[in-house]
Design a protein around this motif. Structure first.
Motif, PDB file in Angstrom:
ATOM      1  N   LYS A  85       0.794  -1.268   0.020  1.00  0.00           N
ATOM      2  CA  LYS A  85       0.143  -0.066   0.077  1.00  0.00           C
ATOM      3  C   LYS A  85       1.024   1.264  -0.097  1.00  0.00           C
ATOM      4  O   LYS A  85       2.140   1.082  -0.397  1.00  0.00           O
ATOM      5  CB  LYS A  85      -1.262   0.036   1.293  1.00  0.00           C
ATOM      6  CG  LYS A  85      -2.111  -1.053   1.145  1.00  0.00           C
ATOM      7  CD  LYS A  85      -2.836  -1.072   2.357  1.00  0.00           C
ATOM      8  CE  LYS A  85      -4.045  -2.552   1.953  1.00  0.00           C
ATOM      9  NZ  LYS A  85      -4.829  -2.207   3.134  1.00  0.00           N
ATOM     10  N   SER A  96       3.050   4.393  -3.464  1.00  0.00           N
ATOM     11  CA  SER A  96       2.533   2.910  -3.097  1.00  0.00           C
ATOM     12  C   SER A  96       3.632   1.762  -3.820  1.00  0.00           C
ATOM     13  O   SER A  96       4.067   2.125  -4.776  1.00  0.00           O
ATOM     14  CB  SER A  96       1.273   2.755  -3.831  1.00  0.00           C
ATOM     15  OG  SER A  96       0.349   3.540  -3.301  1.00  0.00           O
ATOM     16  N   HIS A 110       1.958   8.771  -6.886  1.00  0.00           N
ATOM     17  CA  HIS A 110       0.640   9.398  -7.250  1.00  0.00           C
ATOM     18  C   HIS A 110       0.102  10.238  -6.341  1.00  0.00           C
ATOM     19  O   HIS A 110       0.843  10.642  -5.287  1.00  0.00           O
ATOM     20  CB  HIS A 110      -0.287   8.117  -7.506  1.00  0.00           C
ATOM     21  CG  HIS A 110      -0.421   7.385  -6.303  1.00  0.00           C
ATOM     22  ND1 HIS A 110      -1.461   7.717  -5.454  1.00  0.00           N
ATOM     23  CD2 HIS A 110       0.170   6.415  -5.763  1.00  0.00           C
ATOM     24  CE1 HIS A 110      -1.272   6.743  -4.494  1.00  0.00           C
ATOM     25  NE2 HIS A 110      -0.440   6.092  -4.698  1.00  0.00           N
ATOM     26  N   ARG A 113      -4.632   8.069  -5.445  1.00  0.00           N
ATOM     27  CA  ARG A 113      -5.613   7.168  -6.110  1.00  0.00           C
ATOM     28  C   ARG A 113      -6.009   6.295  -5.411  1.00  0.00           C
ATOM     29  O   ARG A 113      -5.770   5.993  -4.247  1.00  0.00           O
ATOM     30  CB  ARG A 113      -4.612   6.649  -7.246  1.00  0.00           C
ATOM     31  CG  ARG A 113      -4.110   7.567  -8.374  1.00  0.00           C
ATOM     32  CD  ARG A 113      -4.850   7.994  -9.262  1.00  0.00           C
ATOM     33  NE  ARG A 113      -4.332   9.048 -10.160  1.00  0.00           N
ATOM     34  CZ  ARG A 113      -4.751   9.262 -11.445  1.00  0.00           C
ATOM     35  NH1 ARG A 113      -5.778   8.853 -11.607  1.00  0.00           N
ATOM     36  NH2 ARG A 113      -3.972  10.210 -11.949  1.00  0.00           N
ATOM     37  N   SER A 114      -7.104   5.628  -5.808  1.00  0.00           N
ATOM     38  CA  SER A 114      -7.839   4.555  -5.239  1.00  0.00           C
ATOM     39  C   SER A 114      -6.964   3.236  -4.832  1.00  0.00           C
ATOM     40  O   SER A 114      -6.328   2.790  -5.927  1.00  0.00           O
ATOM     41  CB  SER A 114      -9.209   4.156  -6.009  1.00  0.00           C
ATOM     42  OG  SER A 114      -9.325   2.799  -5.703  1.00  0.00           O
ATOM     43  N   GLU A 115      -6.953   2.857  -3.608  1.00  0.00           N
ATOM     44  CA  GLU A 115      -5.965   1.750  -3.293  1.00  0.00           C
ATOM     45  C   GLU A 115      -6.451   0.523  -4.020  1.00  0.00           C
ATOM     46  O   GLU A 115      -5.566  -0.178  -4.603  1.00  0.00           O
ATOM     47  CB  GLU A 115      -6.271   1.272  -1.906  1.00  0.00           C
ATOM     48  CG  GLU A 115      -5.662   2.601  -0.918  1.00  0.00           C
ATOM     49  CD  GLU A 115      -4.112   2.374  -1.014  1.00  0.00           C
ATOM     50  OE1 GLU A 115      -3.423   1.357  -1.170  1.00  0.00           O
ATOM     51  OE2 GLU A 115      -3.523   3.376  -0.715  1.00  0.00           O
ATOM     52  N   GLU A 116      -7.714   0.291  -4.479  1.00  0.00           N
ATOM     53  CA  GLU A 116      -8.204  -0.775  -5.252  1.00  0.00           C
ATOM     54  C   GLU A 116      -7.607  -0.872  -6.588  1.00  0.00           C
ATOM     55  O   GLU A 116      -7.173  -1.972  -7.317  1.00  0.00           O
ATOM     56  CB  GLU A 116      -9.576  -1.040  -5.203  1.00  0.00           C
ATOM     57  CG  GLU A 116     -10.195  -2.309  -5.379  1.00  0.00           C
ATOM     58  CD  GLU A 116      -9.846  -3.426  -4.656  1.00  0.00           C
ATOM     59  OE1 GLU A 116      -9.847  -4.665  -5.344  1.00  0.00           O
ATOM     60  OE2 GLU A 116      -9.515  -3.318  -3.526  1.00  0.00           O
ATOM     61  N   SER A 117      -7.604   0.471  -7.232  1.00  0.00           N
ATOM     62  CA  SER A 117      -7.209   0.432  -8.507  1.00  0.00           C
ATOM     63  C   SER A 117      -5.588   0.257  -8.609  1.00  0.00           C
ATOM     64  O   SER A 117      -5.092  -0.367  -9.686  1.00  0.00           O
ATOM     65  CB  SER A 117      -7.590   1.586  -9.433  1.00  0.00           C
ATOM     66  OG  SER A 117      -7.029   2.849  -8.724  1.00  0.00           O
ATOM     67  N   ARG A 119      -3.902  -1.264  -6.498  1.00  0.00           N
ATOM     68  CA  ARG A 119      -3.696  -2.875  -6.257  1.00  0.00           C
ATOM     69  C   ARG A 119      -3.881  -3.618  -7.668  1.00  0.00           C
ATOM     70  O   ARG A 119      -2.802  -4.623  -7.931  1.00  0.00           O
ATOM     71  CB  ARG A 119      -4.444  -3.535  -5.387  1.00  0.00           C
ATOM     72  CG  ARG A 119      -4.121  -4.839  -4.814  1.00  0.00           C
ATOM     73  CD  ARG A 119      -4.910  -5.447  -3.679  1.00  0.00           C
ATOM     74  NE  ARG A 119      -6.407  -5.418  -3.917  1.00  0.00           N
ATOM     75  CZ  ARG A 119      -7.137  -6.230  -4.840  1.00  0.00           C
ATOM     76  NH1 ARG A 119      -6.400  -7.121  -5.068  1.00  0.00           N
ATOM     77  NH2 ARG A 119      -8.365  -6.309  -4.894  1.00  0.00           N
ATOM     78  N   TYR A 160      -6.619   1.001 -15.477  1.00  0.00           N
ATOM     79  CA  TYR A 160      -6.454   0.980 -14.062  1.00  0.00           C
ATOM     80  C   TYR A 160      -6.404   2.487 -13.300  1.00  0.00           C
ATOM     81  O   TYR A 160      -6.884   2.741 -12.285  1.00  0.00           O
ATOM     82  CB  TYR A 160      -5.842   0.160 -13.134  1.00  0.00           C
ATOM     83  CG  TYR A 160      -6.317  -1.308 -13.435  1.00  0.00           C
ATOM     84  CD1 TYR A 160      -7.503  -1.548 -13.091  1.00  0.00           C
ATOM     85  CD2 TYR A 160      -5.529  -2.251 -14.258  1.00  0.00           C
ATOM     86  CE1 TYR A 160      -8.064  -2.984 -13.211  1.00  0.00           C
ATOM     87  CE2 TYR A 160      -6.002  -3.466 -14.520  1.00  0.00           C
ATOM     88  CZ  TYR A 160      -7.158  -3.950 -14.000  1.00  0.00           C
ATOM     89  OH  TYR A 160      -7.582  -4.922 -14.334  1.00  0.00           O
TER      90      TYR A 160
END
Length: 163
Positions: A85, A96, A110, A113-117, A119, A160
């Motif tokens: 993360k 990240s 970055h 940004r969204s952690e999910e994107s 990842r 992503y």
């Protein structure tokens, strides 16, 4: 004339350069794959129609990523996960990291940004890296110069990271 003297003579333009050095365009992302001792692959992703960073801002972005390497090593000992993360935050910039089993680091600078994107981006790039490393013509821990690898990484980033 000393370097300090020339700094004051340049005046306003120097101040603007220093300010720009500590800011990252929200439309720019910096991705690096780091081996044992040096970067293996580097890519800057810009949103369509965005201007590129100045040289000073680019150097600052690389400095932020480089300074985060110690934190990556420290964080790696605290988790069993490959996706570490956000390991560092500097001036609204987030670093990240994804750490492979071979201790190769995938690092992304970055602006939150969204952690999910992120990842998902790391997982797909990791798959590309594993496929590349299985190629008999690629030597482990050497620079990645394959144009096909670069094209595929940029396609994953567009998917992503909306670049």
């Amino acid at each position: 004339m000393t370097a300090l003297g020339s700094f004051f003579i340049d005046g306003f333009s120097s101040i603007v350069s220093i300010f720009n050095c500590f800011t990252m365009s929200p439309s720019t992302l910096l991705f690096v794959i780091v081996g044992r001792n040096e970067p293996l692959y580097e890519a800057e992703f810009h949103k369509r129609g965005a201007t590129t960073n100045s040289d000073a801002a680019t150097r600052q972005n690389y400095f932020v990523l480089h300074s985060a390497l110690d934190l990556v090593e420290k964080t790696a000992w605290t988790t069993n996960s490959m996706y570490l993360k956000v390991v560092d935050k500097v001036n609204n910039q987030h670093v990240s990291t994804f750490l492979t089993a071979g201790n190769v680091k995938l690092m992304l600078l970055h602006n939150g940004r969204s952690e999910e994107s992120i990842r998902h981006f790391f997982q797909e790039v990791y798959e590309l890296y594993v496929k590349l490393s299985m190629n008999p013509f690629y030597r482990y821990d050497t620079a990645i110069i394959s144009p096909e690898f670069d094209t595929r990484v940029r396609a994953v980033a567009r998917r992503y990271l909306q670049t």
